[in-house]
Design a protein around this motif. Structure first.
Motif, PDB file in Angstrom:
ATOM      1  N   VAL A  92     -11.715  -1.082  -7.274  1.00 40.11           N
ATOM      2  CA  VAL A  92     -11.536   0.166  -6.204  1.00 40.11           C
ATOM      3  C   VAL A  92     -12.391   1.252  -7.459  1.00 40.11           C
ATOM      4  O   VAL A  92     -12.029   1.210  -8.458  1.00 40.11           O
ATOM      5  CB  VAL A  92      -9.981   0.491  -6.162  1.00 40.11           C
ATOM      6  CG1 VAL A  92     -10.270   2.018  -5.406  1.00 40.11           C
ATOM      7  CG2 VAL A  92      -9.365  -0.410  -5.483  1.00 40.11           C
TER       8      VAL A  92
ATOM      9  N   VAL B  10     -14.506   3.699   0.980  1.00 41.47           N
ATOM     10  CA  VAL B  10     -13.158   4.250   0.355  1.00 41.47           C
ATOM     11  C   VAL B  10     -12.782   5.738   1.012  1.00 41.47           C
ATOM     12  O   VAL B  10     -12.123   6.386   0.456  1.00 41.47           O
ATOM     13  CB  VAL B  10     -13.330   4.779  -1.463  1.00 41.47           C
ATOM     14  CG1 VAL B  10     -13.320   3.501  -2.202  1.00 41.47           C
ATOM     15  CG2 VAL B  10     -14.934   5.521  -1.579  1.00 41.47           C
TER      16      VAL B  10
ATOM     17  N   ARG C 109      -4.328  -1.682  -8.578  1.00 42.88           N
ATOM     18  CA  ARG C 109      -5.337  -1.495  -7.336  1.00 42.88           C
ATOM     19  C   ARG C 109      -4.676  -0.770  -6.280  1.00 42.88           C
ATOM     20  O   ARG C 109      -4.907  -0.112  -5.587  1.00 42.88           O
ATOM     21  CB  ARG C 109      -5.520  -2.773  -6.841  1.00 42.88           C
ATOM     22  CG  ARG C 109      -6.614  -2.676  -5.535  1.00 42.88           C
ATOM     23  CD  ARG C 109      -7.666  -3.879  -5.519  1.00 42.88           C
ATOM     24  NE  ARG C 109      -8.168  -3.692  -4.409  1.00 42.88           N
ATOM     25  CZ  ARG C 109      -8.338  -4.805  -3.240  1.00 42.88           C
ATOM     26  NH1 ARG C 109      -7.828  -5.790  -3.374  1.00 42.88           N
ATOM     27  NH2 ARG C 109      -9.217  -4.549  -2.422  1.00 42.88           N
ATOM     28  N   LYS C 110      -3.108  -0.973  -6.169  1.00 43.82           N
ATOM     29  CA  LYS C 110      -2.289  -0.562  -5.130  1.00 43.82           C
ATOM     30  C   LYS C 110      -2.464   1.057  -5.248  1.00 43.82           C
ATOM     31  O   LYS C 110      -2.529   1.910  -4.362  1.00 43.82           O
ATOM     32  CB  LYS C 110      -1.067  -0.955  -4.737  1.00 43.82           C
ATOM     33  CG  LYS C 110      -1.053  -2.419  -4.092  1.00 43.82           C
ATOM     34  CD  LYS C 110       0.261  -3.125  -3.869  1.00 43.82           C
ATOM     35  CE  LYS C 110       0.187  -4.499  -3.498  1.00 43.82           C
ATOM     36  NZ  LYS C 110      -0.605  -4.643  -2.318  1.00 43.82           N
TER      37      LYS C 110
ATOM     38  N   THR D  54     -10.347   7.148  -9.063  1.00 46.24           N
ATOM     39  CA  THR D  54      -9.876   7.933  -7.978  1.00 46.24           C
ATOM     40  C   THR D  54      -9.669   9.509  -8.438  1.00 46.24           C
ATOM     41  O   THR D  54     -10.196   9.684  -9.519  1.00 46.24           O
ATOM     42  CB  THR D  54      -8.324   7.490  -7.807  1.00 46.24           C
ATOM     43  OG1 THR D  54      -7.638   7.599  -9.037  1.00 46.24           O
ATOM     44  CG2 THR D  54      -8.329   5.848  -8.027  1.00 46.24           C
TER      45      THR D  54
ATOM     46  N   THR E  36      -2.407  -1.411   1.867  1.00 44.77           N
ATOM     47  CA  THR E  36      -2.320  -0.021   1.951  1.00 44.77           C
ATOM     48  C   THR E  36      -2.950   0.556   2.811  1.00 44.77           C
ATOM     49  O   THR E  36      -2.411   1.593   3.503  1.00 44.77           O
ATOM     50  CB  THR E  36      -2.900   0.382   0.426  1.00 44.77           C
ATOM     51  OG1 THR E  36      -2.287  -0.269  -0.687  1.00 44.77           O
ATOM     52  CG2 THR E  36      -2.609   1.805   0.074  1.00 44.77           C
ATOM     53  N   LEU E  37      -4.235   0.211   3.087  1.00 50.56           N
ATOM     54  CA  LEU E  37      -5.112   0.947   4.044  1.00 50.56           C
ATOM     55  C   LEU E  37      -4.658   0.793   5.606  1.00 50.56           C
ATOM     56  O   LEU E  37      -4.545   1.738   6.427  1.00 50.56           O
ATOM     57  CB  LEU E  37      -6.673   0.434   3.874  1.00 50.56           C
ATOM     58  CG  LEU E  37      -7.602   0.871   5.027  1.00 50.56           C
ATOM     59  CD1 LEU E  37      -7.601   2.313   5.195  1.00 50.56           C
ATOM     60  CD2 LEU E  37      -8.926   0.201   4.807  1.00 50.56           C
TER      61      LEU E  37
ATOM     62  N   SER F  89      -5.548   2.552  -4.778  1.00 50.89           N
ATOM     63  CA  SER F  89      -5.802   2.970  -3.200  1.00 50.89           C
ATOM     64  C   SER F  89      -4.973   4.030  -2.467  1.00 50.89           C
ATOM     65  O   SER F  89      -5.525   4.973  -1.850  1.00 50.89           O
ATOM     66  CB  SER F  89      -5.389   1.693  -2.535  1.00 50.89           C
ATOM     67  OG  SER F  89      -6.101   0.349  -3.146  1.00 50.89           O
TER      68      SER F  89
ATOM     69  N   LEU G 143     -10.494  -0.367  -0.515  1.00 48.98           N
ATOM     70  CA  LEU G 143      -9.093  -0.198  -0.559  1.00 48.98           C
ATOM     71  C   LEU G 143      -8.441  -1.184  -0.327  1.00 48.98           C
ATOM     72  O   LEU G 143      -8.772  -2.305   0.424  1.00 48.98           O
ATOM     73  CB  LEU G 143      -8.755   1.107   0.633  1.00 48.98           C
ATOM     74  CG  LEU G 143      -9.436   2.246   0.170  1.00 48.98           C
ATOM     75  CD1 LEU G 143      -9.487   3.152   1.402  1.00 48.98           C
ATOM     76  CD2 LEU G 143      -9.015   3.242  -0.973  1.00 48.98           C
ATOM     77  N   GLU G 144      -7.106  -1.387  -0.962  1.00 47.60           N
ATOM     78  CA  GLU G 144      -6.410  -2.631  -0.857  1.00 47.60           C
ATOM     79  C   GLU G 144      -5.906  -2.755   0.646  1.00 47.60           C
ATOM     80  O   GLU G 144      -5.312  -1.652   1.072  1.00 47.60           O
ATOM     81  CB  GLU G 144      -5.110  -2.527  -1.748  1.00 47.60           C
ATOM     82  CG  GLU G 144      -4.275  -3.926  -1.974  1.00 47.60           C
ATOM     83  CD  GLU G 144      -3.330  -3.921  -0.914  1.00 47.60           C
ATOM     84  OE1 GLU G 144      -3.143  -5.080  -0.414  1.00 47.60           O
ATOM     85  OE2 GLU G 144      -2.633  -3.010  -0.526  1.00 47.60           O
TER      86      GLU G 144
END
Lengths: 447, 447
Positions: free
Chosen positions: B203, A33, B107-108, B206, A77-78, B111, A73-74
């Protein structure tokens, strides 16, 4: 043939592809992450003039957390964040056709392709497993054939969406107050078995037209799908003979599907364990094996083989009477590869776990940089590979070692590019043409 | 009350919020797909110490292309790229609860929250219109109440997913070979009317726990939803009295929903047309109006009011007998705002289009920086706003002018921050607490 060059993809995976890599002193258990960890990996790969980066994915949390790093991380996105930290390298994200909508996913890939200047790739997966299905309102996973039927329709719709703007649909005539030409917009008006998509995409056509299409399933359905759609295929092959047979089969299927077999690149996975001597490489491999927690390995192997818990014994071979691949609904080709590996090399469960721990069925090769370069050259020149999916056992150090010590040998042998050169898009990097727009009619003859 | 500070959000929109902005000599008609255009905007807003950036969205191509720039980079993708180009500013992406799956979307956002260091926000929309529905296999849009019922369940599931890892679920005990603590993972096991989501998110929890929750619908359903979930609300209000009534109503609903009304920030939209004198500002407004193509405006107005084509006459008022808001299934509150604006100010269709062209129903205010600052101060201190959604008519110049000329006045009056200071997350920026994890039991007393 002197013009033929290797293609190299860096398969990024947390602290490395070896399942015990996170336990090494050098590894950061929170790397999965950490954006900066991934930026560092991307820049190492770009220094090595790799074609692309790749992130695997599945929409579920792999149990259980005790064993090793979980969650990620998706990928889209990453990779978008990494697009801004790199200039040349391709960005291949895994995304599922079973658990996405074509409109949303087509749009995200189009956006990444634009933001990255034509560097997006899509590793198309159908997502095995009931865990994923249960995160999307289903009780069990759809049957294998059903997943591939949906994937084929998904691809057809996605390509309609990516083609729904002609390249020159934007007119931008400020004086006349005309921004775009509606006659150059082509709504898919698709009504199929799995999807209904009426309207055009809300993103213009992208630098590549659409992302490089990548695929990794090696089952019968997977190979048929690849022959029809894929431009690059990731595959796990344990021997040169198996890899040659797979390569020939896939190229032949591609030809039979009416495509140029040169437009599908076959990239076997390789886990290079490097040492400055062979003994050093073996010691590095041994050190990793000593960090494996075998109780966890047994649980994972039982799951892959769809056996009840406590069926396997660590120091015995796999039991007889395992079902054939055709009876398995999950990751079919991986299942067969693991069973055949254990049988061929007469491995105990412990030995099998040790082998799989290094690369989950991909070829682990411990040796000096020269030996690894030899192996790559052999497979590349003897009809087994167009390039490789490089899966370092430990990250970042394993990728750094490959770039520092193996890449220069491949360059010196004339097998790999010295620099990125003028080609800009990911598809150009892989030597593939930009797809034509399916809605484009030939231009009228000049009067 | 001296401690109370304004919150400012920069609402980014291609070449600006005025529909004719793309026709000005300074504007780039391709700005909507240019990452560097957006990087420039984000850095201007960060120079102005704005709380956040915001991108609107809908999963369909607005017809028709001739009129004005259409299509856009997908907001979560674009904001991820902007996260790497900025340090402090919040990043609020619009995403639909009607056309996404909770697992994928949760998830997005998780992230993006990790990648940005806790700067993600979600503008929750239910997406009006049949065009969007037809891109997702439906023949018509779901009823308004149905969309909001699904949105509420979506939020409940998403918050379960975001809480499914306790903050300290990662143990990272290399010596023992234990990476995580499975007892700190809480699978949602959700089975509801719209969604089934069994497993935990893949994930970790956050920096913010979950993204700042933003909402913009002002219908009855929209306000009820905001009172229950939203931490910030974007709203279109034309008069101080209307804005005060909306503010009081929403705060009261929030209190009745059992929440602290201070934990919901109300941000009306304002389109500032700036000039160094009032005459200059009027001239700038006039120049934009002269670039409107009225034929296009009529079509759009007929569509908003759900009238057949060719019903409206440019130099006549709106016809009598329009249906009440309750009979409208689309963007209910926008419908009412437009009809009331036309009636209250006795506007012809042409005049109404001119007004709407500037901000689609948001308050357009042409004046000097002092006059704009006065307007902001009045609304802020008289119970109409906790801050503003700044919608420059032309971008980037309109945002730059606001930051250069209005922000210093707001700072000099003690209404707005001078610098970002030590607070790091978007939620901290808005003065809101980090959400507690719903699965967390109180810590046991020390023995």
């Amino acid at each position: 043939m002197t013009e033929r060059k290797l293609h190299l993809n860096a398969f990024l995976m947390n602290t490395g592809h070896h399942e015990a890599s996170w336990r090494l002193p050098e590894s950061d258990p929170y790397a999965h992450v950490d954006l900066q960890h991934h930026v560092r990996l991307a820049r190492i790969a770009e220094r090595g003039t790799f074609d692309s980066l790749f992130l695997a994915d599945g929409p579920q949390l792999w149990s259980n957390l005790a064993q090793r790093p979980a969650g990620a991380l998706e990928p889209l996105t990453l990779l978008t964040a990494l697009a801004t930290a790199t200039e040349h390298i391709g960005l291949i994200a895994t995304a599922s056709t079973s658990y996405n909508s074509p409109y949303n996913l087509a749009r995200k890939f189009a956006s990444l392709d634009i933001i990255s200047g034509g560097r997006a790739g899509w590793n198309i997966v159908t997502t095995a497993g009931a865990e994923a299905a249960r995160n999307f309102g289903l009780d069990a996973e759809p049957a294998h054939a059903e997943r591939y039927a949906r994937a084929a329709e998904f691809l057809d719709v996605a390509r309609k969406l990516w083609d729904s703007w002609e390249d020159d649909a934007i007119v931008a005539d400020k004086a006349a107050g005309v921004w775009g030409d509606d006659s150059k917009i082509h709504p898919p008006r698709h009504r199929g078995r799995y999807f209904g998509v009426e309207g055009a995409l809300n993103v213009p056509r992208t630098p590549q037209g659409y992302p490089l299409l990548v695929q990794a399933g090696s089952s019968e359905d997977g190979k048929a799908f690849a022959a029809r759609y894929a431009e690059a295929v990731f595959t796990a092959q344990q021997t040169l003979a198996d890899a040659q047979a797979f390569y020939a089969d896939l190229k032949s299927r591609t030809r039979r599907a009416g495509r140029d077999p040169g437009h599908l690149k076959v990239l076997p996975g390789i886990v290079p364990v490097l040492g400055s001597t062979e003994a050093e490489a073996r010691a590095a491999e041994q050190l990793l094996a000593e960090h494996i927690v075998y109780d966890h390995g047994v649980l994972r192997l039982e799951r892959l083989l769809q056996l009840p818990s406590h069926t396997l014994e660590l120091d015995a071979p796999l039991p007889d009477g395992l079902p054939p691949e055709s009876a398995v609904e999950g990751a079919k080709s991986r299942y067969t590869l693991v069973v055949e590996l254990a049988r061929r090399e007469r491995l105990t469960v412990r030995q099998l776990i040790t082998r799989l721990g290094g690369g989950r069925g991909h070829l682990t090769f411990a040796g000096t940089p020269e030996q690894v370069a030899d192996q790559i050259e052999t497979w590349f020149t003897q009809g087994a590979a167009d390039g490789f999916n490089i899966m370092p056992p430990v990250l970042p150090s394993g990728l750094d070692a490959f770039v520092e010590h193996v890449v220069p040998l491949l360059r010196a042998r004339g097998l790999f590019r010295d620099a990125y050169g003028p080609r800009r898009t990911l598809r150009e990097r892989y030597g593939l043409p930009r797809p034509a727009n399916q809605y484009l009619t030939p231009a009228p003859a000049l009067a």
